[in-house]
Write a protein that holds these residues in place. Sequence first.
Motif, PDB file in Angstrom:
ATOM      1  N   ALA A 105       0.884  -1.168   0.000  1.00 29.49           N
ATOM      2  CA  ALA A 105       0.000   0.000   0.000  1.00 29.49           C
ATOM      3  C   ALA A 105       0.920   1.217   0.000  1.00 29.49           C
ATOM      4  O   ALA A 105       1.761   1.370   0.879  1.00 29.49           O
ATOM      5  CB  ALA A 105      -0.889   0.008   1.233  1.00 29.49           C
ATOM      6  N   VAL A 106       0.765   2.058  -1.001  1.00 24.77           N
ATOM      7  CA  VAL A 106       1.646   3.215  -1.155  1.00 24.77           C
ATOM      8  C   VAL A 106       0.794   4.478  -1.202  1.00 24.77           C
ATOM      9  O   VAL A 106      -0.229   4.524  -1.874  1.00 24.77           O
ATOM     10  CB  VAL A 106       2.484   3.096  -2.448  1.00 24.77           C
ATOM     11  CG1 VAL A 106       3.291   4.344  -2.702  1.00 24.77           C
ATOM     12  CG2 VAL A 106       3.389   1.878  -2.382  1.00 24.77           C
ATOM     13  N   THR A 107       1.236   5.476  -0.466  1.00 21.53           N
ATOM     14  CA  THR A 107       0.633   6.798  -0.548  1.00 21.53           C
ATOM     15  C   THR A 107       1.716   7.733  -1.052  1.00 21.53           C
ATOM     16  O   THR A 107       2.822   7.756  -0.515  1.00 21.53           O
ATOM     17  CB  THR A 107       0.122   7.278   0.824  1.00 21.53           C
ATOM     18  OG1 THR A 107      -0.811   6.325   1.327  1.00 21.53           O
ATOM     19  CG2 THR A 107      -0.545   8.634   0.718  1.00 21.53           C
ATOM     20  N   ILE A 108       1.405   8.491  -2.097  1.00 19.90           N
ATOM     21  CA  ILE A 108       2.365   9.431  -2.654  1.00 19.90           C
ATOM     22  C   ILE A 108       1.737  10.806  -2.663  1.00 19.90           C
ATOM     23  O   ILE A 108       0.546  10.959  -2.939  1.00 19.90           O
ATOM     24  CB  ILE A 108       2.824   9.002  -4.068  1.00 19.90           C
ATOM     25  CG1 ILE A 108       3.962   9.898  -4.545  1.00 19.90           C
ATOM     26  CG2 ILE A 108       1.672   8.985  -5.046  1.00 19.90           C
ATOM     27  CD1 ILE A 108       4.701   9.346  -5.745  1.00 19.90           C
ATOM     28  N   GLY A 109       2.522  11.802  -2.299  1.00 22.70           N
ATOM     29  CA  GLY A 109       2.018  13.170  -2.268  1.00 22.70           C
ATOM     30  C   GLY A 109       3.163  14.153  -2.233  1.00 22.70           C
ATOM     31  O   GLY A 109       4.330  13.775  -2.088  1.00 22.70           O
ATOM     32  N   LEU A 110       2.832  15.408  -2.364  1.00 26.51           N
ATOM     33  CA  LEU A 110       3.845  16.450  -2.285  1.00 26.51           C
ATOM     34  C   LEU A 110       4.380  16.529  -0.862  1.00 26.51           C
ATOM     35  O   LEU A 110       3.684  16.200   0.097  1.00 26.51           O
ATOM     36  CB  LEU A 110       3.262  17.795  -2.721  1.00 26.51           C
ATOM     37  CG  LEU A 110       2.852  17.855  -4.187  1.00 26.51           C
ATOM     38  CD1 LEU A 110       2.061  19.119  -4.474  1.00 26.51           C
ATOM     39  CD2 LEU A 110       4.075  17.789  -5.081  1.00 26.51           C
ATOM     40  N   THR A 111       5.629  16.978  -0.729  1.00 24.49           N
ATOM     41  CA  THR A 111       6.267  16.947   0.579  1.00 24.49           C
ATOM     42  C   THR A 111       5.662  17.915   1.585  1.00 24.49           C
ATOM     43  O   THR A 111       5.706  17.676   2.773  1.00 24.49           O
ATOM     44  CB  THR A 111       7.770  17.244   0.457  1.00 24.49           C
ATOM     45  OG1 THR A 111       7.936  18.501  -0.201  1.00 24.49           O
ATOM     46  CG2 THR A 111       8.486  16.167  -0.308  1.00 24.49           C
TER      47      THR A 111
END
Length: 165
Positions: A105-111
């Motif tokens: 399960a991966v969550t990607i977003g701006l820092t």
Amino acid sequence: MTLRDTDPTTPVRSPGRPLTGRRVLAIALTCFGVILAVNITMLSAATGTFPGLVVDSAYRKGVGWNERAEAQAALGWQVEPRYENGELVLAIDGRQGPVRGLTLAVTIGLTATARADRSLTPVWRDGAYRAPVALEPGYWRIDARTVDGPLYESRFQLRVPRGTR
């Protein structure tokens, strides 16, 4: 030069309007007004882009941290995140080579914000876990964890350079 030019009692005339107390007050209030407006703008930009909350309950997240960290270190996994050809690529290598058969399960977003967060479920293909995602140039935060199998969770920062697709 005449005596009149050097006489200290002769009033000196300056061009323009005289500098009065009201003008000094207006200048001071204008300067402080500009400083206040800039500070309010910067404050609203700073608080509007970063919620300040990284985890809902730091205490609950921290309970058992040492045990989880030791168990994760014992796995000996090395994870390398990449972005290539419109895909997030997570290469997970263990002591015997690539680790396969996991559900991630991966969550990607701006820092700096949680507004652009997206959830991904990478699949195993060509020796790594891959998930299609369109990323703009910049720095991205990646939170990855296993859903089944050995517990593994980690946070990475990924830089997507300009001109990358």
